[in-house]
Each structure stands twice: as C-alpha cells, then as structure tokens.
Scaffold this active site. Structure first.
Site, PDB file in Angstrom:
ATOM      1  N   GLN A 194       0.844  -1.196   0.000  1.00  0.00           N
ATOM      2  CA  GLN A 194       0.000   0.000   0.000  1.00  0.00           C
ATOM      3  C   GLN A 194       0.876   1.242   0.000  1.00  0.00           C
ATOM      4  OE1 GLN A 194      -3.366   1.170   0.918  1.00  0.00           O
ATOM      5  NE2 GLN A 194      -2.634   3.203   1.405  1.00  0.00           N
ATOM      6  N   THR A 195       0.546   2.237  -0.813  1.00  0.00           N
ATOM      7  CA  THR A 195       1.291   3.482  -0.783  1.00  0.00           C
ATOM      8  C   THR A 195       0.427   4.641  -1.266  1.00  0.00           C
ATOM      9  OG1 THR A 195       3.286   4.625  -1.546  1.00  0.00           O
ATOM     10  CG2 THR A 195       2.266   3.092  -3.087  1.00  0.00           C
ATOM     11  N   ARG A 196       0.753   5.850  -0.740  1.00  0.00           N
ATOM     12  CA  ARG A 196       0.112   7.069  -1.209  1.00  0.00           C
ATOM     13  C   ARG A 196       1.159   8.088  -1.640  1.00  0.00           C
ATOM     14  NH1 ARG A 196       0.673   9.217   4.318  1.00  0.00           N
ATOM     15  NH2 ARG A 196       0.851  11.397   3.665  1.00  0.00           N
TER      16      ARG A 196
ATOM     17  N   HIS B 271      10.613   5.088  -3.997  1.00  0.00           N
ATOM     18  CA  HIS B 271      12.024   5.321  -4.282  1.00  0.00           C
ATOM     19  C   HIS B 271      12.798   4.027  -4.007  1.00  0.00           C
ATOM     20  CE1 HIS B 271      11.102   9.522  -4.830  1.00  0.00           C
ATOM     21  NE2 HIS B 271      10.482   9.541  -3.660  1.00  0.00           N
TER      22      HIS B 271
ATOM     23  N   HIS C  81      11.799   1.824  -0.987  1.00  0.00           N
ATOM     24  CA  HIS C  81      10.557   1.056  -1.150  1.00  0.00           C
ATOM     25  C   HIS C  81      10.788  -0.162  -2.047  1.00  0.00           C
ATOM     26  CE1 HIS C  81       9.414   5.352  -0.516  1.00  0.00           C
ATOM     27  NE2 HIS C  81       8.698   4.789   0.439  1.00  0.00           N
TER      28      HIS C  81
ATOM     29  N   ARG D 133       6.205   1.277   9.095  1.00  0.00           N
ATOM     30  CA  ARG D 133       6.241   2.165  10.254  1.00  0.00           C
ATOM     31  C   ARG D 133       5.182   3.264  10.094  1.00  0.00           C
ATOM     32  NH1 ARG D 133       8.665   6.913  11.855  1.00  0.00           N
ATOM     33  NH2 ARG D 133       9.586   6.928  13.942  1.00  0.00           N
ATOM     34  N   ASP D 134       4.385   3.493  11.141  1.00  0.00           N
ATOM     35  CA  ASP D 134       3.339   4.531  11.154  1.00  0.00           C
ATOM     36  C   ASP D 134       2.432   4.422   9.935  1.00  0.00           C
ATOM     37  OD1 ASP D 134       1.979   6.649  12.313  1.00  0.00           O
ATOM     38  OD2 ASP D 134       3.151   8.167  11.267  1.00  0.00           O
ATOM     39  N   HIS D 135       1.974   3.218   9.661  1.00  0.00           N
ATOM     40  CA  HIS D 135       1.105   2.962   8.511  1.00  0.00           C
ATOM     41  C   HIS D 135      -0.166   3.813   8.602  1.00  0.00           C
ATOM     42  CE1 HIS D 135      -0.317   0.120   5.282  1.00  0.00           C
ATOM     43  NE2 HIS D 135      -1.461   0.676   5.657  1.00  0.00           N
ATOM     44  N   ALA D 136      -0.465   4.560   7.535  1.00  0.00           N
ATOM     45  CA  ALA D 136      -1.659   5.408   7.446  1.00  0.00           C
ATOM     46  C   ALA D 136      -1.720   6.467   8.543  1.00  0.00           C
ATOM     47  CB  ALA D 136      -2.949   4.575   7.450  1.00  0.00           C
TER      48      ALA D 136
ATOM     49  N   ARG E 277     -21.743  32.975   4.500  1.00  0.00           N
ATOM     50  CA  ARG E 277     -20.371  33.481   4.559  1.00  0.00           C
ATOM     51  C   ARG E 277     -19.380  32.355   4.231  1.00  0.00           C
ATOM     52  NH1 ARG E 277     -19.191  38.357   7.035  1.00  0.00           N
ATOM     53  NH2 ARG E 277     -20.870  39.400   8.176  1.00  0.00           N
TER      54      ARG E 277
END
Length: 553
Positions: free
Chosen positions: A165-167, A171, A174, A260-263, A420
């Site tokens: 999974q990637t967003r 590089h 990865h 690490r720190d996924h999502a 407004r």
C-alpha cells in the site's frame, strides 16, 4: 425518486462497495452496524470491520426522504450510479466518532478535520443496487476490480501475493523493502497505490502513477503488478491499517506489508505523533489469523553509506554511517533544483517529480487577507499588486476582492454563517485554480470564521503557497474610518449580522503575517509581506535572477 449527488469521497466508497473491495459490506452501514464498528470494530453479525462507511447527507435532504425510500446516487455530472434503499437515518455524535476512529479530536488530524468540517450532519445507511460503476478515463489498464485481479493472479499462477500500500512516490528504499519481502515469503508483488483521496498536500496521483510506472521497470520480469485502488483514505492509523489488510484480502492477496506509522497523518498540535509508530503492526498482527492474510512487518529502511545499501533501522551500527532524506527535504531539493543523490531514487522517478516541483519562485501562491471592514485589506492588496509586478514577470496576479466577488459570484448570498462560509469556499476554489496554474491569487475579504479560513488553506495548499495575512487594525479605528458607511448602518439596525457589530470576528491565532494599520504605513505593510515571500522563496529579486555583466572598457 430523490437523487443525491455524491462527493468524491462517497464515489470512492461506492465503487468499493460495488466491486467487492469492501466485502462483507453490501451497502452503507446502518446505525446499529455503525455503533458496533465504533465500539468493537465489528459489524452486528460479528464480522471484523474497523472503519465506518456511511452516506453523509445534509439535513434538508434527510428531511425530504423517509425510511425505506429508494434514492438515486449520482456523480457530479448526473450519471446514475446506484439505487439505495434507506434502512437508517441518524445524527451522529461526531466527537465520539473521532475519539473511537482516530483516537483524538485534534483538528490538525486531517481525518478529524474532514469529519468536523466537511462531513454532512446526517448519516444514511442501506443496501445499494448497482446501475454502473463510477467512470474513469485515465489509466484504464491499471484499474482492476477484485474479481479481475484474482483472475490475473490465476492466469499468472501467482498463489502467494504480497500487497504494498502506498500514497507517495516510491524510491529505492521502497523497492528494496518490497523485494526483500517477496524473497523472504517466496511471493509476487501487487503494488497497490491509492488513486482516490489521500492526505491533503500529497503529490497528486497522476504524477505518482507515472512514478510507479517508472519504478515498475526496475523489478524482475513477472515479479510485480501495478494496480490502482480507488480508496478514500481516512488516515486513521492502526484501524486504517487493519482496514487496508481486509481490502487486500478481498483483492486476493495472501500477504500485506505494514510499515512504520502505517496510514498515520504525522504529528499533533503538540508536535507529537498521533499514533505509536508500530501500533498499526500490532493491531493487524492481532487479527491476521481471523482475516486470513499474513502481515509482513517492516521498519524504516535507511541507507548505509559504508555498505552502500539499504538496511532496516534496527541494524544501524552507527548513525554517522546512515543517510536519510525526508519528504520535506526531498521537496526542498526538488524546488531548489539541487542534485538528488542516486542512492535515494531512480533518475526516471526524479525526472517525473521535477515536472511537478518547479523552483518556488516559479510556483503559484495565495495571499489570503482577513480582517474587519475598514481595516485596510483592499488598500494594502492593491498596493501589493503593484509591488509584485516588479518581481513577477512570468506569473499572473489576480485580485479576488471581497466586494467584487460578492457582486460577481455570490450576489445571491446573505451574511448568515452558512452563506459566509460558502462565499469563502468559492473564493478559495478560484484561488486554488489560480495557484495550481502557477499564478498569484490575492484574496481580500473579512473571512471572520477560523474554520472557513482553515478550509481555504487546505484547499489551496496542495497546489502551492498559502499565506494568511491578518490585518489586525482595532475595531474603534475601523469604525472611525467607515469608508462605506457600513458601521453606521449596522449600528442603526439597517444591516444585520455585520462583523464587529452584531457578529463576531475570530482573530487568527497564528497568521503568517500580522499588520496593524494604525501603526504601519501602506508601504511598510507591503514590504512586510514581500519580506516573508522572499524568505520563503516564492519571490526572487532581480539580482538573484540576472547575473551581473562585466563592464567592457
């Protein structure tokens, strides 16, 4: 039959409901399922499901329908996508939802901000009946349903597949990570990037996909497949990682990489991470047997300058031997045109990224003025335009003056909080388009409410710079000036909801520039703004652009 025009997020959700990516869901969650997901990460029937998928609608639309009605779901062009039979309609406790799903109510978290400020107040649940899937005209050969992906795996005789999974662009780190995972588990790779909604400020997916296509060429033949996932991410950390694993199981994968720190969305207002870096791995590990997909955990990959290769962070022997380039550092290197080392990425990927990141002095930006009527916004903005023309030969400059916008774009709007907000949203949208095309937008309006200013920032910042300019001139001086006689009319009761008289102004807490015109001349004010633009790199002086020429005698 009533019809509802779906937002981009809702279209993403609908597509995955239709194609089976969200199995076991067959429609938007009912209220009992929604409550169960919040409390237990399960549907009422016991199935594991960590993220609520509901159809949020306006109160006025909800008032126009009844339970068991069938409504038509359409895209923004009016194409009919599905029918939905309403089983539930309720007003959620969004604070409770934020606490359960995101673990915080801090609106710096993009998921919380979206929930509080961009999500309608009524939720609908019910079964959907497909008419057609949402239309896509780009990268059609990279779009696959779960059924189609499984067929490809079968034809290729791939019985062990690891999903990545990637967003973000990929590089060398990865590529190394995925190749190690594939070798360790004797599996093939599904590179499965999100093509739907990601974190505000992310590189747009058209550029990312071109980068993925380039990096795909670096994998061995018949080793990796690229496919796009039309997901609207929530950035919900551990819960989202588990959600991603369930989705990849539905796509036929046997393994799923959780890094690490996924999502995770980054840091909170106290500059602390919203989630522990390995909390996502722990939660997915807890449920991997139940969901029947093997988690492949990975740490941060770092470059070892001595060994000349990437290694996991726990193998670091000396920090002095390690090289890293953060996302922020990469953007700075791209924007300044500096060399990016070959150990970090592939030349073909960098070449694609350089197309998106021209030097800052060639990028677009928005100067978003806010302050009371009579504070001096328009006067400073008009003077600033003249000064900017001195430096910006190749960038257009557009003024979106509050009064002009009211006449030309928002003549039908009043001065209620809702009107407004809509007016500012329109201004921000136009400014975002100007910024996107490397122009300069100068917005001069009262913009009294903090949340609408923050919404403007989030809309514009993906495309270039955003600077909030707070003209903090005191109310008494603004009333004394009263160039249009508006304060006089407001005090006489002729104008209702007038900011500073019978409506509040929420002063910015951390503006990029603050100017009080009671003690700052127009010229000083303009210089204060241009100084910030020079320091941030969005302006470049003539001496920086043109090299000095030798005098020939």
């Amino acid at each position: 039959m009533k019809n509802w025009i779906l937002s981009p997020k809702q279209i993403c959700d609908l597509e995955l409901l239709q194609n089976g990516g969200f199995f076991p869901l067959t429609g938007f969650l009912s209220q009992p399922d929604y409550d169960s997901v919040l409390d237990k990460m399960r549907l009422v029937n016991g199935s594991l499901w960590p993220i609520p998928v509901v159809l949020d609608v306006s109160e006025s639309f909800a008032d126009s329908i009844a339970l068991h009605d069938i409504i038509l779901l359409q895209d923004e062009e009016g194409n009919a996508l599905a029918h939905m039979r309403i089983h539930s309609a309720w007003k959620p406790d969004k604070t409770r939802e934020a606490q359960f799903i995101f673990g915080t109510t801090d609106t710096i978290h993009p998921g919380v901000y979206t929930l509080f400020h961009k999500t309608n107040s009524i939720y609908l649940g019910g079964e959907i009946e497909k008419i057609q899937t949402p239309k896509h005209y780009d990268f059609k050969n990279l779009r696959h349903s779960p059924k189609e992906i499984k067929k490809i795996f079968h034809e290729k005789k791939w019985d062990r597949v690891i999903a990545f999974q990637t967003r973000n662009p990929m590089h060398r780190a990865h590529q190394t990570l995925t190749l190690i995972a594939a070798k360790e588990h004797q599996a093939k790779l599904l590179i499965h990037p999100v093509s739907g909604i990601t974190k505000p400020g992310d590189i747009d997916y058209f550029i990312r996909i071109r980068c993925y296509l380039k990096i795909l060429e670096t994998y061995p033949e018949n080793h990796a497949l690229l496919s796009l996932l039309p997901l609207a991410m929530r950035m919900a950390g551990p819960r989202e990682a588990l959600w991603h694993a369930l989705i990849r199981k539905n796509y036929g994968c046997t393994h799923f990489i959780v890094g690490r720190d996924h999502a995770g969305p980054g840091n909170d207002k106290n500059n602390q991470p919203f989630y522990h870096p390995y909390a996502a791995q722990e939660l997915v590990k807890t449920h991997e047997e139940e969901i029947k997909i093997k988690m492949v955990p990975f740490q941060e990959m770092v470059f070892d300058k001595i060994k000349r290769r990437y290694i996991p962070a726990d193998q670091i022997q000396s920090e002095s031997d390690i090289a890293r380039i953060s996302g922020t550092q990469l953007r700075e290197l791209l924007q300044t045109g500096a060399e990016i080392p070959g150990w970090f990425s592939f030349p073909s990927v960098i070449q694609e990224l350089r197309k998106v990141y021209p030097p800052k002095h060639k990028q677009g930006f928005t100067l978003f003025f806010t302050g009371l009527s009579g504070s001096g916004k328009s006067t400073i903005a008009n003077a600033l335009i003249q000064k900017l023309h001195e430096y910006c030969i190749d960038r257009s400059i557009s003024l979106l003056d509050g009064d002009v916008v009211r006449r030309m774009l928002s003549s039908g709007l009043g001065f209620s909080k809702e009107d407004r907000a809509l007016n500012i949203r329109r201004i921000a949208y136009v400014a975002s388009e100007i910024t996107k095309h490397n122009g300069i937008a100068i917005c001069a309006q009262i913009a009294p409410h903090a949340n609408t200013r923050e919404e403007a920032r989030s809309l514009i910042i993906p495309y270039g710079g955003f600077f909030e300019i707070y003209i903090s001139t005191p109310l008494l001086l603004c009333e004394k000036r009263d160039p249009k006689g508006l304060y006089q009319k407001a005090h006489a009761g002729l104008i209702k909801n007038f900011t500073g008289v019978d409506d509040t102004y929420e002063a910015p807490k951390n503006p990029d520039v603050m100017i009080d015109t009671s003690n700052s001349s127009v010229e000083d004010s303009v210089n204060k703004i241009t100084d910030v633009l020079f320091k941030s790199g969005y302006l470049q002086s003539a001496s920086q652009k043109i090299p000095l020429m030798e005098t020939h005698r």
